[in-house]
Structures are given as structure tokens and as C-alpha cells.
Design a protein around this motif. Structure first.
Motif, PDB file in Angstrom:
ATOM      1  N   PRO A  76      42.183  46.210  40.866  1.00 34.84           N
ATOM      2  CA  PRO A  76      41.506  45.212  40.027  1.00 34.84           C
ATOM      3  C   PRO A  76      40.897  45.820  38.766  1.00 34.84           C
ATOM      4  O   PRO A  76      40.949  45.229  37.699  1.00 34.84           O
ATOM      5  N   ASP A  77      40.331  47.031  38.877  1.00 32.29           N
ATOM      6  CA  ASP A  77      39.737  47.678  37.703  1.00 32.29           C
ATOM      7  C   ASP A  77      40.811  48.085  36.701  1.00 32.29           C
ATOM      8  O   ASP A  77      40.638  47.971  35.499  1.00 32.29           O
ATOM      9  N   VAL A  78      41.947  48.570  37.225  1.00 31.62           N
ATOM     10  CA  VAL A  78      43.015  49.029  36.348  1.00 31.62           C
ATOM     11  C   VAL A  78      43.667  47.866  35.621  1.00 31.62           C
ATOM     12  O   VAL A  78      43.947  47.918  34.427  1.00 31.62           O
ATOM     13  N   MET A  79      43.896  46.791  36.378  1.00 28.80           N
ATOM     14  CA  MET A  79      44.706  45.695  35.856  1.00 28.80           C
ATOM     15  C   MET A  79      43.892  44.519  35.324  1.00 28.80           C
ATOM     16  O   MET A  79      44.453  43.575  34.773  1.00 28.80           O
ATOM     17  N   LYS A  80      42.588  44.563  35.529  1.00 31.48           N
ATOM     18  CA  LYS A  80      41.706  43.484  35.045  1.00 31.48           C
ATOM     19  C   LYS A  80      42.115  42.130  35.620  1.00 31.48           C
ATOM     20  O   LYS A  80      42.180  41.130  34.901  1.00 31.48           O
ATOM     21  N   LEU A  81      42.391  42.105  36.907  1.00 27.67           N
ATOM     22  CA  LEU A  81      42.811  40.872  37.562  1.00 27.67           C
ATOM     23  C   LEU A  81      41.698  40.323  38.441  1.00 27.67           C
ATOM     24  O   LEU A  81      40.877  41.065  38.973  1.00 27.67           O
ATOM     25  N   LYS A  82      41.721  39.018  38.622  1.00 31.53           N
ATOM     26  CA  LYS A  82      40.834  38.381  39.593  1.00 31.53           C
ATOM     27  C   LYS A  82      41.424  38.601  40.984  1.00 31.53           C
ATOM     28  O   LYS A  82      42.638  38.632  41.151  1.00 31.53           O
ATOM     29  N   VAL A  83      40.560  38.764  41.980  1.00 32.54           N
ATOM     30  CA  VAL A  83      41.013  39.083  43.333  1.00 32.54           C
ATOM     31  C   VAL A  83      40.988  37.835  44.203  1.00 32.54           C
ATOM     32  O   VAL A  83      40.042  37.050  44.161  1.00 32.54           O
ATOM     33  N   VAL A  84      42.050  37.666  45.008  1.00 31.95           N
ATOM     34  CA  VAL A  84      42.079  36.595  45.991  1.00 31.95           C
ATOM     35  C   VAL A  84      42.385  37.223  47.348  1.00 31.95           C
ATOM     36  O   VAL A  84      43.331  38.003  47.492  1.00 31.95           O
ATOM     37  N   GLU A  85      41.544  36.927  48.348  1.00 34.28           N
ATOM     38  CA  GLU A  85      41.651  37.524  49.675  1.00 34.28           C
ATOM     39  C   GLU A  85      41.596  36.411  50.729  1.00 34.28           C
ATOM     40  O   GLU A  85      40.552  36.154  51.324  1.00 34.28           O
ATOM     41  N   PRO A  86      42.713  35.757  50.986  1.00 34.13           N
ATOM     42  CA  PRO A  86      42.684  34.574  51.850  1.00 34.13           C
ATOM     43  C   PRO A  86      42.346  34.843  53.309  1.00 34.13           C
ATOM     44  O   PRO A  86      41.972  33.920  54.033  1.00 34.13           O
ATOM     45  N   LEU A  87      42.452  36.100  53.765  1.00 34.51           N
ATOM     46  CA  LEU A  87      42.178  36.416  55.175  1.00 34.51           C
ATOM     47  C   LEU A  87      40.830  37.090  55.370  1.00 34.51           C
ATOM     48  O   LEU A  87      40.532  37.566  56.470  1.00 34.51           O
TER      49      LEU A  87
END
Length: 509
Positions: free
Chosen positions: A349-360
Motif C-alpha cells: 500500500p505504501d509503495v503503490m498508494k492504493l486503498k486497502v480492502v480486506e474482506p476476510l
């Protein structure tokens, strides 16, 4: 927000067991550290206070403000939780003359009490505490005792609260699950609707709202968590999900091709990336286990990042984080502002600047498997043994070379296939072959040999924190040993690892 049971964790080794037992009743619950009580509590139907290594008489003992709950919703204190309720209302808690640990027989003083409904007289319970409740406060009613403990269970009628000094969540408490059901279902009024099907339905709706029309990238490992994450997301957003399955050259024999084929058969939008030469070249000459792990982790991030950037307009990174990861990222010793990295994609996430989704992220491992079954994922994938992120690199002691990888892949293939053929695979939590960084003298035909040693490892476990070696039949081990020595050039000796964790670990590096 769904109705739930809140469990306040005071550091007990059994806290996760409380949650698992309640989830088995199809009742939703969450664990929070004692210092982080949720602000929005309208949906909380009941509160459970866990055990603790602390004594309520310690100067630094956790004593949170429970005024938002007591008298408003039902409360159950377990062990330390019971002693805390006693202490905060003026009762006396003191050190036991003898640490009370192990089995005891429960004498039910109030068989009609709702907490003890259908709990037989003299049923077995499990004790584990150093303090005991010497004197109950005014207004408390003793409802059960044991031979050694006068106040084994009590009720505070005016507050609709209960306390017990034994642990209903552990296997040794014969009717522990019934007691917890009495509390969460009969007393708190929770309906038993927390099922895999209900989780899937609510998750799909939530994921669609959160993601919209944006794209999601997910690193698949072939393991249960990432597989269920992928299928659940695919059900919710279809081809907006882009999966990347990286071959680091350290997977089991034929695993990259077989698992990739299975994923595509399941309709997943997945790309296979063979980066095995890149990984093996980076590992050349490296013998330190920690250095191996760091190289593999760094390279995975590089490869995944490169492939993800080939997909235009990605907004989310999906991860197969599960509830034990979330719980363990916060310590009861004090607030933690840092959530640990999970799985192979930690740091992305830090490298790619993406929002995280963790459905489990709110599921235990056994619940993940049940959700996977409800999604129609084949048993072959759901029942796979855990496999370490660094793969065979930490099952090859010393330097990792292509020749050693091929050797241990073949030995492992014979072992795992043998377990499956003898229907032993599902009775083992994890198994594999390890290539030792030493050679031994042997005789094959009329020639002396000086070749590698392979160690076989098979363990029982529930979560990997502790493990015991599996007593595989001698006849089976003899047959597998002969097959490995006869079919794998370079191996002339096979041994079986009979050490448990602790003191040993499951993997050798």
C-alpha cells in the motif's frame, strides 16, 4: 451495523477461544483490547470480560470504565473478568493458597439460574487462576461452587451481570458451550444468523458499495485465505478484480501450473507471472535464513508492483488478512498505532498508494474455509496445508540452488502424494520435506555414496502457535523413505522429525 457480542480482552491466552465458541453458535462477536472500548455501542447486545495474567490487586491492573454497559446490557465476567466485577463493587479478591489450575467439578446452587440452564450437577469445568474471590459484595448471589472454590459463579441481579471463575471456552469444560449459549442467546437475545451465507451476502453488498466501478489488484498465493478473498471479490465485482499469481521458483512441484489452471477454471481474472529465475539468481550464495526471507519479500514486492502498474487505473489492493492477524496487531499491554504487515504483499500500500480492502478481516481460519465451501471453492484448494511465504527456500538448509529446489520438490511430491493416497493428508495440519545442508555416507549397489539427507515433517496444530508431531504409521514412513531414496537422485537417507513446537519450530529455518 449487525448486532454483536463485545469481548474485552485483558490478555488471556484463551480470549480468541471465547470468540470462536460464540461464532460456532452463529452469533457475531468482536474482540477489543480493554483500553479501546468502541464508541458506538447501540448494536452491542452483551459484554464479555476475558481472563488475564494480571491480578486485580496489581497496581497496574487493567480496570476500564464499564459504566456504559453495567445495568444497560448483560455482562459476563470470566476469571479475571469475574474478579474485576467483584473488586470494583467492594468485594474481596485474594491470592489462592494454591494456584487453581486444571479440572474441577461444578456444584450448581441455583439450577434455575438462566446462566446455568441445562448445566448438569458435577459437570467438569477448567480452572486457571492464581487469585480467588474470597468475599462477594452485597447484592451478589453465589450460584455455583466447586470443592475448592466457594464462589465459582455469581450473579448481580440488579445489573443483569454474571461472573464465573472457570473457563467455559476451553475444551475441558464439558458444558462450556452450553453456558455461553445461555448467555449470548437466552440472556442477551442474539439470534443465531451469523452464517457463511449471510456473511457472503452482506460482504458482496458492502464490497460493491465500497469499490463501485474501480479496479482491484490482489496477489494470489495458492493458499486458502487469498483464494477465498479472490472468489468473494470476483462474486462482488467480476473482472474489476485483477489477480496476480507469482511463481518465485520455490513452490511445490507443478504447483504454479496446477493452481493457475484451477484459478482460471473457477472464472478468476488471473495472470501468472513466472519470475523463478529472478528469485533463484538473487538467492545465489545466500545461506542466512533471515536474509533469504528478506530477499524473497523484497523481490515479491518488486514483481507484484511491476505487474500491477501494467493494469490501468487500479485504486484498491486486496489482501487476505484474517481476524487473528487483526487481533494480534494490537497488544493488551498498550495501544498500538501500527498494524502489522500481512502475507506476502506487506508494504505494497505504501509503495503503490492504493486503498486497502480486506474482506476476510473479521473471520477466523475455520470460518474462512466454511465461507469458501459456501462459495463453491473445491475441497482440494480449501483443504490445502499451510505453506510458508518464502516457500522451499526455508526448507532447503543453506544455499538455495535450482538443483536443490528440484530435489526437494521431488521428495516433497512423493511425501504429500503418499499422505493423500493413504488418506492421511486431512489428518495432518502441515507436512513437507526438508533438505539438510549436510551429506551422509550410504551404499547403493556395490558403491559407496555421499549424498543428501531429507527430513520429513508432519504436525498437528490449530493455529501454528503450538504443534505436535504426527505419529504416522511406521509402514507408511518406510515406504515413503524407500520411494524417495530410489526415485530422487542425490538422496541416500531419510529421517522423520519427531520434535514438537515448542521447543522446536514447524519449519527448520
Amino acid at each position: 451495523m449487525k448486532d454483536m457480542i463485545l469481548i474485552l480482552d485483558f490478555g488471556s491466552q484463551y480470549t480468541q477461544l471465547i470468540a470462536r465458541k460464540i461464532r460456532e453458535l452463529n452469533v457475531y462477536c468482536e474482540i477489543y483490547p480493554f483500553y479501546h472500548i468502541p464508541k458506538h455501542i447501540a448494536h452491542i447486545r452483551g459484554l464479555i470480560l476475558s481472563g488475564s495474567p494480571f491480578s486485580v490487586n496489581d497496581h497496574n491492573a487493567p480496570k476500564p470504565d464499564l459504566s456504559a454497559f453495567l445495568g444497560k446490557i448483560p455482562v459476563l465476567g470470566i476469571c479475571y473478568g469475574a474478579q474485576l466485577l467483584t473488586h470494583m463493587h467492594g468485594g474481596k479478591v485474594g491470592a489462592s493458597g494454591l494456584r487453581e489450575y486444571g479440572r474441577a467439578k461444578l456444584h450448581v446452587l441455583q439450577p434455575n439460574n438462566p446462566l446455568l440452564n441445562k448445566i448438569p450437577e458435577k459437570s467438569q469445568v477448567w480452572m486457571s487462576h492464581g487469585d480467588t474471590i474470597d468475599e462477594l459484595p452485597e447484592g451478589f448471589e453465589c450460584i455455583a461452587s466447586t470443592e475448592d472454590i466457594r464462589n465459582a459463579a455469581f450473579e448481580i441481579p440488579v445489573l443483569k451481570a454474571w461472573g464465573i471463575q472457570f473457563h467455559p471456552e476451553v475444551y475441558h469444560s464439558e458444558y462450556g458451550k452450553e453456558l455461553l449459549k445461555n448467555f449470548v442467546v437466552n440472556i442477551c437475545g442474539c439470534d443465531q444468523s451469523w452464517t457463511p451465507e449471510s456473511f457472503i451476502q452482506s460482504s458482496i453488498e458492502s464490497l460493491r458499495r465500497k469499490i463501485g466501478v474501480e479496479k482491484v489488484v490482489l496477489g494470489l498465493s495458492g493458499g486458502v485465505d487469498s483464494t477465498v478473498t479472490a472468489v468473494l471479490l470476483s462474486e462482488a465485482i467480476g473482472d474489476q478484480l485483477h489477480c496476480i499469481f507469482v511463481n518465485n521458483g520455490l513452490l511445490r512441484k507443478n504447483e504454479f501450473q496446477n493452481v493457475l489452471h484451477q484459478y482460471r477454471d473457477m472464472g478468476l481474472n488471473v495472470k501468472g507471472v513466472d519470475a523463478s529465475e529472478r528469485f533463484l539468481e538473487a538467492l545465489r550464495g545466500v545461506t542466512d535464513p533471515e536474509q533469504k526471507r528478506k530477499i524473497i519479500g523484497r523481490l515479491f514486492i518488486e514483481v507484484f508492483d511491476e505487474e500491477a502498474h501494467k493494469i490501468e487505473d487500479v485504486s484498491f489492493l486486496a489482501q487476505g488478512t484474517i481476524y487473528p492477524d487483526v487481533i494480534e496487531s494490537a497488544s493488551v499491554a498498550g495501544p498500538s498505532s501500527t498494524i502489522k504487515s500481512h502475507h506476502n504483499v506487506g508494504g505494497l500500500p505504501d509503495v503503490m498508494k492504493l486503498k486497502v480492502v480486506e474482506p476476510l478481516r473479521m473471520l477466523f481460519k475455520d470460518e474462512v474455509r466454511r465461507v469458501g465451501a459456501a462459495l463453491g471453492i473445491p475441497d482440494e484448494l480449501l483443504g490445502r496445508h499451510p505453506f510458508p511465504g518464502p516457500g522451499l527456500a526455508i526448507r532447503i538448509l543453506g544455499e538455495v540452488t535450482p538443483e536443490k529446489v528440484a530435489l526437494v520438490q521431488e521428495a516433497d511430491y512423493i511425501f504429500i502424494n503418499g499422505l493423500k493416497e493413504e488418506r492421511l493428508y486431512d489428518h495432518v495440519w502441515q507436512a513437507g520435506a526438508i533438505l539438510l545442508d549436510s551429506r551422509s555416507v550410504g551404499v547403493m549397489g556395490d558403491e559407496r555414496t555421499y549424498e543428501y539427507v531429507v527430513a520429513l515433517r508432519a504436525v498437528h496444530s490449530t493455529d501454528g502457535m503450538t504443534a505436535d508431531w504426527v505419529h504416522l504409521p511406521y509402514e507408511f514412513l518406510a515406504r515413503i523413505s524407500n520411494q524417495i531414496i530410489n526415485r530422487v537422485p542425490g538422496v541416500n537417507r531419510v529421517v522423520y522429525d519427531i520434535s514438537s513446537k515448542p521447543p522446536a519450530t514447524i519449519e527448520w529455518e
